[in-house]
Write a protein that holds these residues in place. Sequence first.
Motif, PDB file in Angstrom:
ATOM      1  N   UNK A 100       0.804  -1.218   0.000  1.00  0.00           N
ATOM      2  CA  UNK A 100       0.000   0.000   0.000  1.00  0.00           C
ATOM      3  C   UNK A 100       0.839   1.270   0.000  1.00  0.00           C
ATOM      4  N   UNK A 101       2.169   1.109  -0.040  1.00  0.00           N
ATOM      5  CA  UNK A 101       3.035   2.293  -0.091  1.00  0.00           C
ATOM      6  C   UNK A 101       2.826   2.991  -1.447  1.00  0.00           C
ATOM      7  N   UNK A 102       2.906   4.327  -1.424  1.00  0.00           N
ATOM      8  CA  UNK A 102       2.686   5.130  -2.627  1.00  0.00           C
ATOM      9  C   UNK A 102       3.758   4.828  -3.678  1.00  0.00           C
ATOM     10  N   UNK A 103       3.334   4.503  -4.926  1.00  0.00           N
ATOM     11  CA  UNK A 103       4.294   4.221  -5.999  1.00  0.00           C
ATOM     12  C   UNK A 103       4.550   5.479  -6.821  1.00  0.00           C
ATOM     13  N   UNK A 104       3.459   6.141  -7.277  1.00  0.00           N
ATOM     14  CA  UNK A 104       3.646   7.370  -8.068  1.00  0.00           C
ATOM     15  C   UNK A 104       2.401   8.225  -7.953  1.00  0.00           C
ATOM     16  N   UNK A 105       2.554   9.497  -8.368  1.00  0.00           N
ATOM     17  CA  UNK A 105       1.412  10.421  -8.416  1.00  0.00           C
ATOM     18  C   UNK A 105       1.056  10.662  -9.879  1.00  0.00           C
ATOM     19  N   UNK A 106      -0.251  10.678 -10.164  1.00  0.00           N
ATOM     20  CA  UNK A 106      -0.715  10.881 -11.540  1.00  0.00           C
ATOM     21  C   UNK A 106      -1.494  12.202 -11.571  1.00  0.00           C
ATOM     22  N   UNK A 107      -0.883  13.236 -12.179  1.00  0.00           N
ATOM     23  CA  UNK A 107      -1.539  14.553 -12.250  1.00  0.00           C
ATOM     24  C   UNK A 107      -2.119  14.784 -13.645  1.00  0.00           C
TER      25      UNK A 107
ATOM     26  N   UNK B 224      -7.113  20.832 -11.903  1.00  0.00           N
ATOM     27  CA  UNK B 224      -5.914  20.007 -11.805  1.00  0.00           C
ATOM     28  C   UNK B 224      -6.114  19.015 -10.671  1.00  0.00           C
ATOM     29  N   UNK B 225      -6.079  17.718 -10.991  1.00  0.00           N
ATOM     30  CA  UNK B 225      -6.291  16.706  -9.948  1.00  0.00           C
ATOM     31  C   UNK B 225      -5.165  15.697 -10.006  1.00  0.00           C
ATOM     32  N   UNK B 226      -4.581  15.439  -8.830  1.00  0.00           N
ATOM     33  CA  UNK B 226      -3.546  14.409  -8.760  1.00  0.00           C
ATOM     34  C   UNK B 226      -4.085  13.235  -7.964  1.00  0.00           C
ATOM     35  N   UNK B 227      -3.865  12.006  -8.455  1.00  0.00           N
ATOM     36  CA  UNK B 227      -4.313  10.837  -7.668  1.00  0.00           C
ATOM     37  C   UNK B 227      -3.099  10.027  -7.250  1.00  0.00           C
ATOM     38  N   UNK B 228      -3.238   9.369  -6.080  1.00  0.00           N
ATOM     39  CA  UNK B 228      -2.145   8.571  -5.516  1.00  0.00           C
ATOM     40  C   UNK B 228      -2.308   7.125  -5.975  1.00  0.00           C
ATOM     41  N   UNK B 229      -1.260   6.544  -6.546  1.00  0.00           N
ATOM     42  CA  UNK B 229      -1.306   5.148  -6.967  1.00  0.00           C
ATOM     43  C   UNK B 229      -0.339   4.342  -6.103  1.00  0.00           C
ATOM     44  N   UNK B 230      -0.888   3.366  -5.403  1.00  0.00           N
ATOM     45  CA  UNK B 230      -0.014   2.513  -4.559  1.00  0.00           C
ATOM     46  C   UNK B 230       0.622   1.442  -5.430  1.00  0.00           C
TER      47      UNK B 230
ATOM     48  N   UNK C  89      -7.200  -2.051  -8.662  1.00  0.00           N
ATOM     49  CA  UNK C  89      -6.318  -0.995  -9.180  1.00  0.00           C
ATOM     50  C   UNK C  89      -6.963   0.382  -9.137  1.00  0.00           C
ATOM     51  N   UNK C  90      -7.967   0.578  -8.286  1.00  0.00           N
ATOM     52  CA  UNK C  90      -8.428   1.940  -8.038  1.00  0.00           C
ATOM     53  C   UNK C  90      -7.296   2.744  -7.418  1.00  0.00           C
ATOM     54  N   UNK C  91      -7.268   4.019  -7.711  1.00  0.00           N
ATOM     55  CA  UNK C  91      -6.322   4.887  -7.005  1.00  0.00           C
ATOM     56  C   UNK C  91      -6.751   4.927  -5.537  1.00  0.00           C
ATOM     57  N   UNK C  92      -5.816   5.300  -4.644  1.00  0.00           N
ATOM     58  CA  UNK C  92      -6.182   5.295  -3.224  1.00  0.00           C
ATOM     59  C   UNK C  92      -6.721   6.643  -2.765  1.00  0.00           C
ATOM     60  N   UNK C  93      -6.602   7.664  -3.583  1.00  0.00           N
ATOM     61  CA  UNK C  93      -7.163   8.946  -3.159  1.00  0.00           C
ATOM     62  C   UNK C  93      -6.587  10.082  -3.966  1.00  0.00           C
ATOM     63  N   UNK C  94      -7.143  11.278  -3.754  1.00  0.00           N
ATOM     64  CA  UNK C  94      -6.600  12.469  -4.399  1.00  0.00           C
ATOM     65  C   UNK C  94      -5.383  12.913  -3.619  1.00  0.00           C
ATOM     66  N   UNK C  95      -4.406  13.421  -4.333  1.00  0.00           N
ATOM     67  CA  UNK C  95      -3.278  14.037  -3.662  1.00  0.00           C
ATOM     68  C   UNK C  95      -3.503  15.528  -3.754  1.00  0.00           C
ATOM     69  N   UNK C  96      -3.740  16.185  -2.642  1.00  0.00           N
ATOM     70  CA  UNK C  96      -3.996  17.623  -2.726  1.00  0.00           C
ATOM     71  C   UNK C  96      -3.206  18.364  -1.688  1.00  0.00           C
ATOM     72  N   UNK C  97      -2.937  19.635  -1.974  1.00  0.00           N
ATOM     73  CA  UNK C  97      -2.179  20.468  -1.038  1.00  0.00           C
ATOM     74  C   UNK C  97      -3.021  20.732   0.203  1.00  0.00           C
ATOM     75  N   UNK C  98      -4.307  20.905  -0.040  1.00  0.00           N
ATOM     76  CA  UNK C  98      -5.140  21.431   1.029  1.00  0.00           C
ATOM     77  C   UNK C  98      -5.757  20.326   1.869  1.00  0.00           C
ATOM     78  N   UNK C  99      -5.542  19.060   1.450  1.00  0.00           N
ATOM     79  CA  UNK C  99      -6.018  17.939   2.249  1.00  0.00           C
ATOM     80  C   UNK C  99      -7.513  17.987   2.490  1.00  0.00           C
ATOM     81  N   UNK C 100      -8.310  18.108   1.399  1.00  0.00           N
ATOM     82  CA  UNK C 100      -9.755  18.135   1.588  1.00  0.00           C
ATOM     83  C   UNK C 100     -10.250  16.703   1.777  1.00  0.00           C
ATOM     84  N   UNK C 101     -10.216  16.262   3.030  1.00  0.00           N
ATOM     85  CA  UNK C 101     -10.524  14.855   3.297  1.00  0.00           C
ATOM     86  C   UNK C 101     -11.955  14.501   2.939  1.00  0.00           C
ATOM     87  N   UNK C 102     -12.864  15.470   3.087  1.00  0.00           N
ATOM     88  CA  UNK C 102     -14.280  15.182   2.797  1.00  0.00           C
ATOM     89  C   UNK C 102     -14.430  14.760   1.344  1.00  0.00           C
TER      90      UNK C 102
END
Length: 1525
Positions: free
Chosen positions: A1126-1133, A1141-1147, A1349-1362
């Motif tokens: 589950x460790x982060x492999x790469x970011x897909x922006x 602009x949306x970046x997703x985290x891929x484990x 193979x779903x992404x695990x979440x958005x990678x964002x500066x502001x951490x909008x967890x909701x």
Amino acid sequence: MAGPGPLGEALPPDLRASLAELELELSEGDITQKGYEKKKAKLLARYMPLTQVDPALPTETRIPAPMAAASRQQKQWPTNSRDECFCSDLHTEAVQAALAKYKERKVPIPSRRRSVLVHSSVETYTPPDTSSASEDEGSLRRPGQLTSTPLQNHSSVEPWLDRALQGSSTSSSTSSTSSHPGGTPATVPADPATHTRLDLHSAPPDVTTGLEHPHCERSQLASVRCVPRGYSGSILETAGGVPVSSRVSSKIQQLLNTLKRPKRPSLKEFFVDDFEELLEVQQPDPNQPQPEGSQTGMLTGEPATLGASWPPSLLAALQQWGTMQPKAPCLTAFDTAGKATYTLTYGKLWNRSLKLAYTLLTKLTSKNEPLLKPGDRVALVFPNSDPVMFMVAFYGCLLAELVPVPIEVPLTRKDAGSQQVGFLLGSCGVTLALTTDACQKGLPKAQTGEVATFKGWPPLVWLVIDGKHLAKPPKDWHPLTKDIGSGTAYIEYKTSKEGSTVGVTVSHASLLAQCSALTQACGYSEAETLTSVLDFKRDAGLWHAVLTSVLNRMRVLSIPYALMKVNPLSWVQKVCSYKAQAALVKSRDMHWSLLAQRGQRDLSLSSLRMLMVADGANPWSISSCDAFLNVFQARGLRPEVICPCASSAEALTVAMRRPPDLGGPPPRKAVLSMNGLSYGVIRVDTEEKLSVLTVQDVGQVMPGADLCVVKLEGAPYLCKTDEVGELCVSSSATGSTYYGLPGITKNVFETVPITAAGVPISNRPFTRTGLLGFIGPDGLIFVVGKLDGLMVVGVRRHNADDVVATALAVEPMKFVYRGRIAVFSVAVLHEDRIVLVAEQRPDASEEDSFQWMSRVLQAIDSIHQVGVYCLALVPANTLPKAPLGGIHISETKQRFLEGALHPCNVLMCPHTCVTNLPKPRQKQPEVGPASMIVGNLVSGKRIAQASGRELAQLEDSDQARKFLFLPDVLQWRAHTTPDHLLFLLLNAKGTVTSTATCIQLHKRAERVAAALTEKARLSVGDHVALVYPPGVDLIAAFYGCLYCGCVPVTVRPPHPQNLATTLPTVKMIVEVSKSSCVLTTQTIMRLLRSKEAAAAVDIRTWPTILDTDDMPRRKVASIFRPSTPDVLAYLDFSVSTTGILAGVKMSHAATSALCRSIKLQCELYPSRQIAICLDPYCGLGFALWCLCSVYSGHQSVLVPPLELESNVSLWLSAVSQYKARVTFCSYSVMEMCTKGLGTQTAVLRMKGVSLSCVRTCMVVAEERPRLALTQSFCKLFRDLGLPARSVSTTFGCRVNVAICLQGTAGPDPTTVYVDMRALRHDRVRLVERGSPHSLPLTESGKIWVSSPHNATGYYTVYGEEALHADHFSARLSFGDTQTIWARTGYLGFLRRTELTDASGERHDALYVVGALDETLELRGMRYHPVDIETSVTRAHRSIAECAVFTWTNLLVVVVELDGLEQEALDLVVLVTNVVLEEHHLVVGVVVVVDPGVIPINSRGEKQRMHLRDGFLADQLDPIYVAYNM
């Protein structure tokens, strides 16, 4: 205008005539303003000392005295055939009174780019103080109920008519209407200054529904709006990316202000739960006037008295006069100087007609057979200046028992209406055309010297009938003249409202009956003289001047149109000099003669006993009759001489006023309420009305005829006495049929009027005349309009001529040409909409014209209470002309609908006109599709869920665990198959520029990892931005990051020629992803630190930049291995199409599961070669480029899409060369190939390109499949062996880059047709192909739902967890509530098909409809931009591309014009029409731009939000912006 001053007395009559002629030319557009000034100065030069003009006077008043005097008679100078009768001082006053009630309001003036091509005199584009036509309803409708006086039966009619009828036409009134302003206007305060700054946080009014909605912010992924291509970064400063100070936004705000208070009461909202969007049907107003009179009866004319001395037929009469009185003059023709050029005697007419008949029957052969036999149709093609030859041809045909079909002379190959005339000739079987020598020489010629074949015309033999070409008949040859027979005598062409041309057949019996009836009604006697200004080929000109005149041995003076243009008084002069007893004119001719009569001392009209006004049925002709009488009464014209007539092509002469000595009752006028007329009811004007129509009678029904008035719609029931209906005539003197059209013939020529009880009123059939009117007292007939000019808007009827008169009353002289106005209706959204087209003067500025247009809208709204849908101004002399002047209405309408009118100004008002839109829908909060991968069909029987194959069962689980981490896979391959080739990179020439085997890639990755740890001193988990061009370096850098435990972020490098717009995006991704280091090439590193870069971004804040071009050969100490999958492999922006602009985290687990799925679905093995033509920076493109080859071991041929710009065939050649079974591309690549190689498939085949090797060609996209594009691609490259079923689509999104992939093993993709209207309600309804509103959707491929193979979440500066929880951890609210789903943000549906998949189960197909973020919420419904754009692109051939977005609830459509700038305004109308028709939406703003302005990303997707930002920041440099009111 100025009165007669010293100027008038000083100028001699000939000079005054020249000046009048010059003025006429100017107002008709035959001469430019500059040319006019020049010629006028020349004429006046000798008289300058006498004519001191006051320089302070405005130029409009500096006119010679004759004109000044004439203008006292009529306010303005009309110049053409349709407008002469529309002048009325009182109507002008009524219009001015109506306009005075409107407060000046700002309306957004359209903006136009200043260009060489487009004439414009606007210096700046700030909106002027123009009047608005969107005033509140209160100012138009009078408060309270209006009292109305019904018109009862004939006996009780007298009182109202006597009150309303102002005596006889001796009245000196010059008016046709009068005005009684009343009622107080309700005005709307609208100060745009208070609204210029938009409050971005409060909800703007929803002008499309008249309702205000609570404001809802669009959820912003990663909350970062990317900078659009081609726009400066400053636009990001305002909330929502909207610059408040921009000129565009203030114009839109003005537009909103004009629309803020809806014109009609807003519709009640309700939820349409079925799929039918019902258009509003306008309910009849319970207070509208209803007819209250008794039923009318049949009106019978006096009995026809056929004189015993009369010849039995017209030809017998010709023979009698030709042999017994050969010297008697029959016809005198005049040239343009007014000199008599030729007088045809009855002897010459008889002899020449005989010669022609003999020649036609005996001398013309085809293959030794006679060319013609009795009853054949022959075209007569004669100019309006040659009545003599026409008359010879007409009677020659009758003598030869042939049927003449007179038509206009075709001047060019593209004459207005010429094609329709050709269809008529073809349907009549015409093979021969008769003409004169001079006319034939003037016809357009083909290269062979023969007369050209006109478009739509049948092949014709042209016969010149001048004397030398005719043969003399032998003494014993006698044609048949005695027996009239029932056969067809001639065919008269008639152009319908829609532009189609039909032929009305007139039999020999009808011909004789018509001539007898006219003789009796007009009291014609032998040797009388008749002056005719009318076209002698048809209508009254033919009946009086060619036919009835011969029956009575009369002399005809034929005045050609060309002479009237030079000398409008010529017909009056000829009446005077030849002492003519009768004259046949149109109200236009009377009006023109008023302009030139000053100073003519010796004119006398005392000889006239009948002045027949052929267009007396036009209600506006009364003003010309009155004005003419006023002026010429002093010159011997008796009031009772003026005789208006009513006629129609089908019924010939319908009615005619007769002088008292012929038994005519005294003439009458009726002053009618226009509002009542619009409901088809006759009401006398009451004091509260703003507008009235004054009509004069057209006399009594013809001798021997019966007339009745029937209802316009439905069965022909008789009308009531106070009701307007269609006049129907039963007589032996009417037309018989429409040639070759038995269906419509029955409706028109065989009508049986019935009483309210359903009883026929007569056993004889009636002919419909197309005239609308009623029967007044004394059996007088009143006509208020024609069926051809009728426009039915809602439940009310409006007459085109009335609308023209109102437009002309709005001071038109400065802006448009008087005689060049066309009004017609077009059907848009199942109702007629009024369109007004006028020719604009070249010297009128855009602002002035726009202001005039606004005032016209207000005037028509006030006077007629109807909205104008579109008002267009075209350059001078560009409207199609009718043969005798005037505008060719149907051709103008055709050009308008085809987008070929090329207007220079357009004002559209769909918001006020279109009131029958479907009711807006109110959303029910508890009902709605679950917006997740599982689409929840509310009406379905099961929750729609589809499952892909389980990955765990399909592969050996040990191997899967061993390959859990990609770095392990690469090391294993470098160890086991070191020299196996993984990547080949091609350049534009198709040569391999770099390759990578397993060991080479491994070693390069090690070097990158060493550099990152030693040089950049990065630690595990740090983020690294990879800014590389597409190539092997990018792949090596990616694995280098994984080797040292860093997290790579791939970023598209900035474009060196466009740093200002591309570099900020790079900087933003680097900052948002918190990258500690940038890896790149030396070239790009220099670019990032250059002076040019410093102008676009702050280059001091870049993190460490390393170039990987010359890396030392170092090994990394140890390769990093993650502790858990589950460790982060790469970011897909990626920038979404909505500009976010949306970046997703891929484990690591998701990455390997993605590779495993693609491997299985596409059957990828180390022995396979695949070709990839995609960008390698995000989504599936990145996965295929960087990940899959390493995981599956297959060889990837990499084709950078950018290289296709210099070699379009590169990708297909590579597929062919490497025999790739599987290939991937984007829609933009497919489009480039389709457009660029469409004509080159043969060349490619010769070069040996073959696509027969392809099993799967997949289009990678994050959008609905573009079915039309994939189908045309398949069709086009079928010639190169591309298998039809190989092309398929994939679908991915931010949450999961590969939801669907059409594999090689799966069933064929299926296509379904869904109802587009149901989609707006988030429903799915399947329909048949070709159904209205059907939309084809093709399957997006197989689906994986239980997806590791779903992404695990958005990678964002502001951490909008909701946001993260909402999109990545959604659960169903019913059914299986435990499984965690990821929301894709896309709308779609699942459908179980009849096909089986690999597991043997029935196959569930997924159909993607579109992105939820992109949908437009309008009128409570959900629209997908692509559907609206598809409709718009189809609307005109010049629309290259289109994009739509909304702004403050207005729909904005941006179209790229691939054509001339003068076509730009054509698109405004077509775009508005098509969106209304197909989507039931009103377009608020239409923006026409150059090709390439709509930003498109590398995946071929439109960046609509960037476009919106650019539009609002005024950065598009549009050709034209139209604000629809």
